[in-house]
Write an enzyme that holds these catalytic residues in place. Structure first.
Site, PDB file in Angstrom:
ATOM      1  N   GLY A   1      25.877   5.229  34.513  1.00 31.32           N
ATOM      2  CA  GLY A   1      26.190   6.619  34.870  1.00 31.32           C
ATOM      3  C   GLY A   1      25.491   7.628  33.895  1.00 31.32           C
TER       4      GLY A   1
ATOM      5  N   MET B   1      32.729  -1.554  30.526  1.00 34.34           N
ATOM      6  CA  MET B   1      34.060  -2.332  29.661  1.00 34.34           C
ATOM      7  C   MET B   1      35.226  -2.338  30.604  1.00 34.34           C
ATOM      8  SD  MET B   1      32.270  -0.979  26.226  1.00 34.34           S
ATOM      9  CE  MET B   1      33.148   0.542  26.110  1.00 34.34           C
ATOM     10  N   GLY B   2      35.325  -2.260  31.951  1.00 30.03           N
ATOM     11  CA  GLY B   2      36.372  -2.249  32.343  1.00 30.03           C
ATOM     12  C   GLY B   2      37.086  -1.038  32.630  1.00 30.03           C
TER      13      GLY B   2
ATOM     14  N   ARG C   1      38.493   6.985  27.921  1.00 29.14           N
ATOM     15  CA  ARG C   1      38.960   7.581  26.653  1.00 29.14           C
ATOM     16  C   ARG C   1      39.816   8.964  26.928  1.00 29.14           C
ATOM     17  NH1 ARG C   1      33.929   5.399  24.139  1.00 29.14           N
ATOM     18  NH2 ARG C   1      34.564   3.798  23.010  1.00 29.14           N
TER      19      ARG C   1
ATOM     20  N   VAL D   1      31.012  11.809  37.524  1.00 26.82           N
ATOM     21  CA  VAL D   1      32.201  12.177  38.404  1.00 26.82           C
ATOM     22  C   VAL D   1      33.104  12.845  37.449  1.00 26.82           C
ATOM     23  CG1 VAL D   1      33.878  11.400  39.942  1.00 26.82           C
ATOM     24  CG2 VAL D   1      31.824  10.247  39.731  1.00 26.82           C
TER      25      VAL D   1
ATOM     26  N   HIS E   1      33.257   4.767  37.847  1.00 27.67           N
ATOM     27  CA  HIS E   1      32.990   3.426  37.973  1.00 27.67           C
ATOM     28  C   HIS E   1      32.744   3.307  39.392  1.00 27.67           C
ATOM     29  CE1 HIS E   1      35.228   2.840  33.973  1.00 27.67           C
ATOM     30  NE2 HIS E   1      33.923   2.479  33.917  1.00 27.67           N
TER      31      HIS E   1
HETATM   32  O1  PAF Z   1      28.689   2.414  29.412  1.00 27.05           O
HETATM   33  C1  PAF Z   1      29.359   1.312  29.326  1.00 27.05           C
HETATM   34  O2  PAF Z   1      30.469   1.151  29.725  1.00 27.05           O
HETATM   35  C2  PAF Z   1      28.751   0.056  27.963  1.00 27.05           C
HETATM   36  O3  PAF Z   1      27.993   0.800  27.077  1.00 27.05           O
HETATM   37  C3  PAF Z   1      28.111  -0.648  28.696  1.00 27.05           C
HETATM   38  C4  PAF Z   1      26.730  -0.356  29.382  1.00 27.05           C
HETATM   39  C5  PAF Z   1      28.781  -1.710  29.592  1.00 27.05           C
HETATM   40  C6  PAF Z   1      27.513  -1.752  27.530  1.00 27.05           C
HETATM   41  O4  PAF Z   1      28.653  -2.487  26.951  1.00 27.05           O
END
Ligand code: PAF
Length: 287
Positions: A147, A30-31, A187, A176, A37
């Protein structure tokens, strides 16, 4: 890194990569990238020829009153970090193309989605499973990487892949953590200084559970009780749940043995934080 917003274009690029015999990896996100990430991008980068990262804040996995609008978005910063990790394509579709007016099709992994986080977030995992399946069809990955921090999500997506016979391999990257143990999460940005300091109690509680189990404790309620007591010592913690469950079925266990997921969710101010540990626990019989 190349940015693709158009769904048809993404499908075409994926189809021609497959046509050329290239392997495709997808890390759905979700960026708002953080080192968690980036570790998933690296895991995938080693394994595939074309690495796609999707950036899509998925409205169907947010409930009313949750942080869909507030969720941090910074595509430029994400693109720079993706570039630094050798990501080939950033897929960033529009919400109204992913879910046009009248959208009605959802995927539900019954039995796993009404437990743990699903209890306080009804519909959340239906939204996750749905968007993941859509992304898998658009990007056509051979490998997908998720993750471990979102432990329940990983179990649900794995079951969907399995039960819908998808030709995709799934890898789970380790959580991590910050130096004090707090799991990296977008968050964490919502925490003020005090909340941030206190939030390290979550990992401390998970480690405490591990130590109790290592010293022979096999009663899940005893371990959960000690974890709750520790977390509740943090004045700003509002604990949602602590559960010790079977790592595959996510059901409560009577005795801690085999693959067990210790999962928790706790609010600090505006932030709902989750964390977990996956343990393989030997039987106590010889102890
Ligand atoms: O883990 C996340 O960031 C989200 O739940 C995902 C897997 C990208 C689905 O929107």
């Amino acid at each position: 890194v190349q940015l693709i917003r158009d769904i048809e274009e993404m499908k075409n690029v994926a189809a021609s990569s497959r046509g050329e015999g290239k392997s495709i990896g997808l890390v759905p996100t979700m960026g708002d990238f953080h080192p968690g990430h980036l570790s998933l991008f690296r895991l995938s980068r080693e394994r595939v020829q074309v690495l796609v990262v999707s950036v899509f804040v998925n409205p169907t996995q947010f409930g009313p009153g949750e942080d869909y609008e507030a969720y941090p978005r910074d595509l430029d910063a994400d693109a720079r970090m993706a570039q630094g990790e050798g990501v080939d394509l950033l897929f960033h579709p529009d919400v109204d193309r992913m879910y046009p007016d009248g959208y009605a099709t959802y995927v539900q992994v019954a039995g796993l989605e009404d437990l743990l986080c699903g209890l306080s977030r009804p519909g959340h995992f239906r939204g996750v499973a749905t968007v993941c399946l859509k992304l898998f069809h658009i990007v056509k990955p051979h490998l997908v990487v998720f993750g471990q921090k979102d432990g329940q999500q990983a179990v649900i997506v794995r079951k969907m892949i399995d039960e819908l016979n998808l030709d995709v391999e799934m890898m789970i990257g380790p959580t991590v953590r910050e130096p004090d143990g707090l799991a990296m999460s977008s968050r964490n940005r919502y925490l003020d200084e005090e909340e941030r300091r206190e939030a390290s109690v979550l990992y401390a509680a998970l480690r405490h559970a591990e130590v109790l189990i290592e010293s022979g404790e096999r009663n899940p309620e005893a371990v959960a009780g000690r974890m709750r007591a520790l977390i509740e010592r943090a004045p700003r913690a509002r604990l949602e749940y602590v559960s010790l469950v079977d790592a595959r079925t996510l059901k409560n266990v009577d005795v801690l043995m085999g693959d067990v997921l210790i999962a928790l969710s706790c609010w600090f101010g505006k932030a709902r934080l989750i964390d977990n540990l996956l343990l393989n626990i030997p039987s106590n019989e010889t102890a």
